[in-house]
Design a protein around this motif. Sequence first.
Motif, PDB file in Angstrom:
ATOM      1  N   PHE A  32      -2.996  50.781 115.148  1.00 47.42           N
ATOM      2  CA  PHE A  32      -2.728  49.393 115.195  1.00 47.42           C
ATOM      3  C   PHE A  32      -3.190  48.610 113.904  1.00 47.42           C
ATOM      4  O   PHE A  32      -2.428  47.676 113.493  1.00 47.42           O
ATOM      5  CB  PHE A  32      -3.664  48.814 116.406  1.00 47.42           C
ATOM      6  N   GLU A  33      -4.159  49.336 113.192  1.00 52.21           N
ATOM      7  CA  GLU A  33      -4.417  48.660 112.225  1.00 52.21           C
ATOM      8  C   GLU A  33      -3.606  48.766 110.910  1.00 52.21           C
ATOM      9  O   GLU A  33      -3.382  47.861 110.069  1.00 52.21           O
ATOM     10  CB  GLU A  33      -5.793  49.238 111.399  1.00 52.21           C
ATOM     11  N   GLU A  34      -2.581  49.992 110.953  1.00 50.95           N
ATOM     12  CA  GLU A  34      -1.753  50.042 110.029  1.00 50.95           C
ATOM     13  C   GLU A  34      -0.480  49.461 110.339  1.00 50.95           C
ATOM     14  O   GLU A  34       0.116  49.046 109.583  1.00 50.95           O
ATOM     15  CB  GLU A  34      -1.397  51.649 109.707  1.00 50.95           C
ATOM     16  N   GLY A  35       0.011  49.268 111.646  1.00 50.06           N
ATOM     17  CA  GLY A  35       1.161  48.739 112.082  1.00 50.06           C
ATOM     18  C   GLY A  35       1.298  47.857 113.166  1.00 50.06           C
ATOM     19  O   GLY A  35       2.439  47.479 113.615  1.00 50.06           O
ATOM     20  N   GLY A  36       0.142  47.213 113.626  1.00 52.17           N
ATOM     21  CA  GLY A  36       0.148  46.343 114.783  1.00 52.17           C
ATOM     22  C   GLY A  36       0.571  46.946 115.971  1.00 52.17           C
ATOM     23  O   GLY A  36       0.425  48.101 116.166  1.00 52.17           O
ATOM     24  N   CYS A  37       1.212  46.117 116.731  1.00 55.10           N
ATOM     25  CA  CYS A  37       1.741  46.685 118.055  1.00 55.10           C
ATOM     26  C   CYS A  37       2.777  47.727 117.894  1.00 55.10           C
ATOM     27  O   CYS A  37       2.778  48.561 118.624  1.00 55.10           O
ATOM     28  CB  CYS A  37       2.401  45.533 118.841  1.00 55.10           C
ATOM     29  N   VAL A  38       3.485  47.456 117.006  1.00 59.75           N
ATOM     30  CA  VAL A  38       4.667  48.492 116.608  1.00 59.75           C
ATOM     31  C   VAL A  38       4.199  49.772 116.304  1.00 59.75           C
ATOM     32  O   VAL A  38       4.592  50.854 116.613  1.00 59.75           O
ATOM     33  CB  VAL A  38       5.527  47.935 115.542  1.00 59.75           C
ATOM     34  N   GLY A  39       2.816  49.787 115.511  1.00 61.47           N
ATOM     35  CA  GLY A  39       2.172  51.142 115.311  1.00 61.47           C
ATOM     36  C   GLY A  39       1.836  51.948 116.413  1.00 61.47           C
ATOM     37  O   GLY A  39       1.823  53.015 116.594  1.00 61.47           O
ATOM     38  N   ILE A  40       1.086  50.982 117.234  1.00 59.11           N
ATOM     39  CA  ILE A  40       0.932  51.881 118.650  1.00 59.11           C
ATOM     40  C   ILE A  40       1.874  52.198 119.425  1.00 59.11           C
ATOM     41  O   ILE A  40       2.042  53.397 119.838  1.00 59.11           O
ATOM     42  CB  ILE A  40       0.077  50.727 119.471  1.00 59.11           C
ATOM     43  N   ALA A  41       2.965  51.484 119.508  1.00 55.39           N
ATOM     44  CA  ALA A  41       4.179  51.997 120.341  1.00 55.39           C
ATOM     45  C   ALA A  41       4.836  53.290 119.644  1.00 55.39           C
ATOM     46  O   ALA A  41       5.292  54.147 120.345  1.00 55.39           O
ATOM     47  CB  ALA A  41       5.465  50.902 120.086  1.00 55.39           C
ATOM     48  N   ARG A  42       5.045  53.210 118.378  1.00 52.15           N
ATOM     49  CA  ARG A  42       5.450  54.580 117.753  1.00 52.15           C
ATOM     50  C   ARG A  42       4.598  55.605 117.846  1.00 52.15           C
ATOM     51  O   ARG A  42       5.314  56.717 118.133  1.00 52.15           O
ATOM     52  CB  ARG A  42       5.820  54.196 115.971  1.00 52.15           C
TER      53      ARG A  42
END
Length: 265
Positions: A32-42
């Motif tokens: 999350f810190e690195e990519g926000g919601c998209v980071g969690i999804a990936r």
Amino acid sequence: MSSMKERIVRSSQELLGKVIIETITPVMRRAFEEGGCVGIARKTFDILHARPDYLHESDPAFELDRRRLNSEPGLIISNHPGPGDCPSVLNALDRRDLKFLVAEEAIKQEKLSSIIPEDMILGATKDLGKLRLVKRAIIEHIRSGGAVFYFPTGMEKAQGKTSFASLFGALLREIPVESMVYAFKINAGDLRKVASKGTFAARSSADFILPDFIKPITKLGEPSVIHVDEKYTQGRYWLENFKQSGRPRTELNNVMTEYYEALFK
């Protein structure tokens, strides 16, 4: 004897679940810190060995709708058929003025406040007094320009049908009528295939517990595809549809559910 076995299995599953949560939480926090919601999804799709396929990505209006999704105030909703549904929506969200309405039990069990900032989480509860406060917080957040993502359907029934709860209609009557209602529909059959390849817990175990040189074995072959449909609407459309239906207020939830289903026909 069988009940003893069941208790042992249940206890083992609960213990494994706790171990996985403790292991996965810091990883998801970093995502999350690195990519926000998209980071969690990936990161989640990597664990599940799956990928989303957005059905209207080639449509001329898709880019505009996604800009609206990530800028306009309002509600973001989806059906809730199983593992992979939440990341299929998160993967499309590129905004930080989001709040998530989540069952209080899930907030505690999944340690969500250790993954995303606590002020982004609203607890869904059966306590009517608390729920009124949550409802007010959602309305104020939308009126101030933010967006709220939640599952108005709850878990799908065994027959695969959706059923909206009362909060959705109550919110639509109080947020500005021009507020965005961005609706996702995730293919339930695709998620069943993802689950058949191994539960989320089992895949999490493989990803976080097995040695690095073994992990690639758990992801052989093509990733499972999760088909995702989506529609941009505004609150006014839902309210007008209910008015035109001529049905009594007691039928509001049913009318809202039927309109949602009709969006994807």
